[in-house]
Design a protein around this motif. Structure first.
Motif, mmCIF file in Angstrom:
data_model
loop_
_atom_site.group_PDB
_atom_site.id
_atom_site.type_symbol
_atom_site.label_atom_id
_atom_site.label_comp_id
_atom_site.label_asym_id
_atom_site.label_seq_id
_atom_site.Cartn_x
_atom_site.Cartn_y
_atom_site.Cartn_z
ATOM 1 N N VAL A 136 0.836 -1.201 0.000
ATOM 2 C CA VAL A 136 0.000 0.000 0.000
ATOM 3 C C VAL A 136 0.874 1.254 0.000
ATOM 4 N N ALA A 137 1.935 1.216 0.819
ATOM 5 C CA ALA A 137 2.851 2.356 0.875
ATOM 6 C C ALA A 137 3.583 2.544 -0.454
ATOM 7 N N VAL A 138 3.948 1.434 -1.111
ATOM 8 C CA VAL A 138 4.576 1.523 -2.439
ATOM 9 C C VAL A 138 3.619 2.185 -3.425
ATOM 10 N N ASN A 183 3.548 5.752 -2.894
ATOM 11 C CA ASN A 183 4.805 6.354 -3.345
ATOM 12 C C ASN A 183 4.762 6.659 -4.839
ATOM 13 N N TYR A 184 4.084 5.801 -5.595
ATOM 14 C CA TYR A 184 3.990 6.016 -7.047
ATOM 15 C C TYR A 184 2.870 6.982 -7.431
ATOM 16 N N SER A 230 2.216 13.927 -1.502
ATOM 17 C CA SER A 230 1.148 14.196 -0.533
ATOM 18 C C SER A 230 1.044 13.061 0.483
ATOM 19 N N VAL A 231 0.371 11.964 0.083
ATOM 20 C CA VAL A 231 0.136 10.866 1.027
ATOM 21 C C VAL A 231 1.449 10.226 1.473
ATOM 22 N N LEU A 238 6.122 9.337 5.197
ATOM 23 C CA LEU A 238 7.566 9.437 5.400
ATOM 24 C C LEU A 238 7.882 10.353 6.579
ATOM 25 N N ASN A 239 7.276 11.530 6.584
ATOM 26 C CA ASN A 239 7.536 12.488 7.657
ATOM 27 C C ASN A 239 7.000 12.013 9.010
#
Length: 475
Positions: free
Chosen positions: A346-348, A351-352, A357-358, A363-364
């Protein structure tokens, strides 16, 4: 063995040795060091030394607790016992969250390198292939994870070792056939001084390099699946000083000695590629890409292992779905692994599709977790040392130096770093943004922990029994 019989002691001594050594060498060392050098000049060595000292002290505390009580949950289980259920729950889930986000970062980084070599396969395709292969590896057995990590870490260790030897020969002018005209220790002081941007740049450098040390604690989690957990933890704890000294300080010293810190190639090509290029070594970029890819795969492999074992431990303590605590006949926590992979995928995807934004939020909001983990380790050790001394003093085979004064000093330094990050306001991933978002997520997890604790207060005796059964007996 039958399903549900728990984790197996499937890691050999050589696996644990390489996991301990390789865990210190993250992809961030190869990729992120260039921005640190550009920011602090040769003074980045002091930044690495400061953070390295911090990590040594924190790992000494963790080693003390883990040698006395090796467990798959490591610092989360220790915090559970020392500070309360809320602490173990919170830091365990934050750590899991950190690693599933790292899975996306590393999968994307590896996919970019592989796409450059074989462009016929799209980047998302490579990310899928890499994640699938390493998931399959982790699902087979802990031994297969250990074997893969043994070779991944071995390549990293040999690569950095060779880099240091070749670089040192060049600096001393005895490397045959290399361009060593600008290679000299004088590069440390002859381009604006050792601290060209002033003493303040040391702390700025600390912010840039601190997160590249995350992973040092993996050996204490893996030790729970070895034949002699206490020996494995003791060995990895005692060797961390030379590991950080050689791999971080040694290699960075070579980089800033081979190439002037303000050479544009450091930022353009990366610090290690620039250093190799300066010696006229052919295909330096391709060599470093291969080493970085190995580091990325190692980080992915270990990240998946670490996230799944933390989820397993949380499940055993009643802080995650019970399915996470179930194992296959080979001692593999399948549900814990697959759930970590799903969130990683889901995170990958984010990332794409939504990189600015998301995914930037993910990451932060996980960026300061490393410092939170280290801080919790400090406070856990302060409490747990007294408990161990009272209940089983013979288990204190590893002891924190100058307890409790050095523990308090380490905690104060971590708080100072977090405070200093709040002064960094540049960019979308500034230190202030990272700390505030990470604190926000931590606060949310804490609220959930306290609510859960209130709702399950009457089950405390049952939970305590589960926690006791999780401990792996020492040999």
């Amino acid at each position: 063995m039958t399903p549900g019989s728990g984790l197996h002691a499937g890691l050999k001594n050589r696996h644990l040795t390489m996991i301990a050594i390789g865990g210190v060498i993250g992809a961030g060392l190869f990729v992120g060091s260039s921005s640190g050098i550009a920011t602090a000049g040769p003074g980045i060595l002091l930044s690495y030394a400061l953070v390295g000292t911090l990590v040594v002290l924190v790992m000494r505390m963790l080693g003390e607790m883990s040698a006395a009580n090796p467990t798959s949950g490591s610092f989360s289980a220790h915090a559970d016992r020392a500070l309360g259920r809320w602490a173990g729950f919170s830091i365990g889930w934050l750590y899991w969250f950190f690693w599933v986000v790292v899975l996306a970062v590393e999968a994307t980084a590896g996919a970019k390198i592989l796409e450059g070599w074989i462009p016929a396969v799209p980047q998302w395709g490579w990310a899928l292939i890499v994640m699938t292969v390493l998931t399959a590896t982790n699902l087979v057995s802990v031994g297969s994870y250990g074997e893969f990590e043994f070779w991944f870490a071995g390549i990293k260790v040999v690569a950095i070792g060779a880099f240091i030897v070749v670089g040192a020969l060049a600096v001393f002018g005895v490397l045959p056939g290399a361009h060593t005209d600008q290679a000299s220790f004088s590069n440390l002081t002859s381009h604006g001084g050792f601290l060209p941007h002033g003493p303040g740049s040391i702390l700025t450098g600390v912010l840039l390099v601190v997160f590249s040390f995350m992973g040092s604690e993996i050996a204490t989690l893996a030790a729970g699946e070895s034949e002699n957990p206490q020996r494995a933890v003791t060995k990895s704890t005692n060797s961390i000083i030379w590991r950080i000294g050689v791999f971080y300080l040694g290699s960075i010293l070579i980089v800033v000695s081979l190439v002037p810190w303000n050479d544009p190639s450091i930022k353009d090509k990366g610090s290690y590629v620039a250093a190799l290029d300066s010696l006229g070594i052919a295909h330096a970029g391709e060599i470093m890409n291969f080493i970085v890819l190995t580091s990325v795969l190692s980080c992915l492999n270990s990240g998946l292992y670490t996230a799944s074992r933390m989820a397993f431990s949380l499940g055993r303590r009643g802080d995650a779905p019970k399915a996470f605590a179930r194992t296959t006949s080979r001692g593999v926590p399948m549900a814990a692994i697959l759930s970590s992979v799903v969130f990683g995928f889901v995170a990958v995807f984010f990332n794409y599709e939504f990189p600015d934004s998301v995914f930037l939020f993910l990451l932060n909001s996980s960026g300061a977790v490393a410092l939170f983990v280290w801080l919790v380790i400090c406070f856990s050790q302060l409490r747990l040392r007294k408990i161990i001394q009272r209940e089983a003093p013979e288990k204190l085979v590893v002891k924190m130096w100058l307890y409790p004064y050095l523990t308090w000093a380490t905690a104060a330094m971590i708080v100072f770093v977090l405070g200093y990050m709040l002064t960094d306001t540049e960019g979308a991933s500034s230190g202030r943004t990272t700390v505030l978002l990470s604190l926000g997520v931590a606060a949310l997890v804490l609220v959930i922990a306290f609510v859960k604790q209130r709702l399950t207060a009457d089950r405390a005796p049952e939970t305590a029994a589960v926690e006791t059964s999780e401990k792996v007996p020492t040999a």
